[in-house]
Design a protein around this motif. Structure first.
Motif, PDB file in Angstrom:
ATOM      1  N   ALA A  97       0.827  -1.211   0.000  1.00 40.05           N
ATOM      2  CA  ALA A  97       0.000   0.000   0.000  1.00 40.05           C
ATOM      3  C   ALA A  97       0.858   1.257   0.000  1.00 40.05           C
ATOM      4  O   ALA A  97       0.571   2.227  -0.721  1.00 40.05           O
ATOM      5  N   ASP A 100       2.556   1.582  -3.489  1.00 42.52           N
ATOM      6  CA  ASP A 100       1.613   2.026  -4.516  1.00 42.52           C
ATOM      7  C   ASP A 100       1.241   3.490  -4.348  1.00 42.52           C
ATOM      8  O   ASP A 100       0.958   4.184  -5.329  1.00 42.52           O
ATOM      9  N   ALA A 101       1.224   3.964  -3.116  1.00 40.42           N
ATOM     10  CA  ALA A 101       0.807   5.347  -2.861  1.00 40.42           C
ATOM     11  C   ALA A 101       1.900   6.360  -3.173  1.00 40.42           C
ATOM     12  O   ALA A 101       1.605   7.488  -3.584  1.00 40.42           O
ATOM     13  N   GLU A 106       4.962  -1.294 -10.051  1.00 43.70           N
ATOM     14  CA  GLU A 106       4.011  -2.192  -9.391  1.00 43.70           C
ATOM     15  C   GLU A 106       4.759  -3.183  -8.510  1.00 43.70           C
ATOM     16  O   GLU A 106       5.737  -3.795  -8.937  1.00 43.70           O
ATOM     17  N   HIS A 190      -4.055  11.345  -5.034  1.00 45.85           N
ATOM     18  CA  HIS A 190      -5.206  10.650  -4.451  1.00 45.85           C
ATOM     19  C   HIS A 190      -4.823   9.345  -3.766  1.00 45.85           C
ATOM     20  O   HIS A 190      -5.370   9.020  -2.702  1.00 45.85           O
ATOM     21  N   ASP A 191      -3.927   8.575  -4.359  1.00 47.13           N
ATOM     22  CA  ASP A 191      -3.545   7.297  -3.744  1.00 47.13           C
ATOM     23  C   ASP A 191      -2.912   7.510  -2.372  1.00 47.13           C
ATOM     24  O   ASP A 191      -3.212   6.783  -1.420  1.00 47.13           O
ATOM     25  N   ARG A 194      -5.649   8.529   0.109  1.00 43.86           N
ATOM     26  CA  ARG A 194      -6.484   7.395   0.520  1.00 43.86           C
ATOM     27  C   ARG A 194      -5.775   6.554   1.579  1.00 43.86           C
ATOM     28  O   ARG A 194      -6.404   6.077   2.524  1.00 43.86           O
TER      29      ARG A 194
END
Length: 267
Positions: A97, A100-101, A106, A190-191, A194
């Motif tokens: 997480a 990815d943020a 990946e 945004h990532d 979140r």
């Protein structure tokens, strides 16, 4: 008005060459050697002109810009980046997480399964041959590998050992680090935001409308102050025991079950 001849293009030369070749073939077929000789000389001249025209086109053409490919990071480096941001041991789900943020590329969960075993195998083949190793956190009671928690070998033992309060303490430290990083990013990240909201949902008073990185960090720090001294004492005591009992490999990857059984039998 003086006559201005049209500039000869490479397309015109190609049509002329095709025409001359056809005429030369017909002259050779009919046996007209003089005509064939004249056409052959004219054809060579046209072909030389075509070669010159092609060279001019190559000189004028600009090379197409080559795409810039950033070197792909290994899974070790991706995990290292995420853990360096958090500064505390973390489970693979949180590592993914965070990556990815905040980081490109990946990070595939399936590839994390055997990562710790690969790191330990590499260490045993060539101890301290790498600048860092991805290793498990160690339990404070048994000094064995903590299930599902990864750490960096460059961290002090006090950070890599986890006690009864460490899960909450490390969560709050991770929340503060994430909030500090989010505060440096634009609003459209945004990532990252979140991920911050997911942390905030488990911190009393931090969830709901009007959430900001600063408010999350402040509330996380307030709760952290309650638990930090006790957790630090537990970890320090466990680190002293680890230094006394574990060798180089075990200090990174944990005491084995056989070692624990021998220690228990002696006690």
């Amino acid at each position: 008005m003086p006559f201005v001849s049209e500039p000869i293009t490479i397309e015109m030369l190609e049509r002329r060459i095709d025409r001359l070749r056809g005429e030369l073939r017909r002259a050779a077929t009919t046996g007209d050697r003089m005509q064939a000789r004249a056409l052959r000389a004219e054809l060579r001249q046209a072909e030389h002109a075509w070669d010159d025209a092609l060279a001019d086109l190559e000189d004028q053409a600009r090379p197409a810009p080559q795409p810039v490919h950033k070197p792909m990071l290994s899974i070790r480096e991706q995990v290292h980046h995420a853990l360096t941001l958090l500064t505390v041991p973390a489970a693979p789900k949180l590592i993914i997480a965070v990556h990815d943020a905040f980081f490109p590329g990946e990070l595939v969960a399936a590839r994390l399964t055997s990562l710790r075993r690969d790191e330990e195998r590499s260490f045993r083949v060539q101890p301290f041959g790498r600048p860092y190793y991805l290793c498990p956190a160690l339990t404070a009671d048994l000094l064995s590998p903590a299930r599902g928690l990864l750490a960096l070998s460059t961290w002090p033992l006090e950070t890599r050992v986890v006690g009864p309060l460490s899960a909450r303490v490390d969560f709050l430290i991770g929340a503060i680090k994430v909030a500090q990083r989010v505060a440096q990013l634009p609003e459209d990240a945004h990532d990252a935001r979140r991920l911050l909201w997911r942390f905030a949902a488990s911190i009393p008073g931090a969830g709901g409308a009007g959430i900001t990185p600063e408010s999350v960090a402040e509330l996380a720090q307030a709760e952290l102050d309650v638990h930090l001294d006790a957790d630090t004492a537990d970890r320090a005591a466990a680190a002293i025991r680890a230094q006394e009992r574990l060798d180089g490999s075990e200090a990174l990857f944990g005491a084995r079950l056989q070692r624990l059984r021998r220690t228990a039998s002696k006690a």
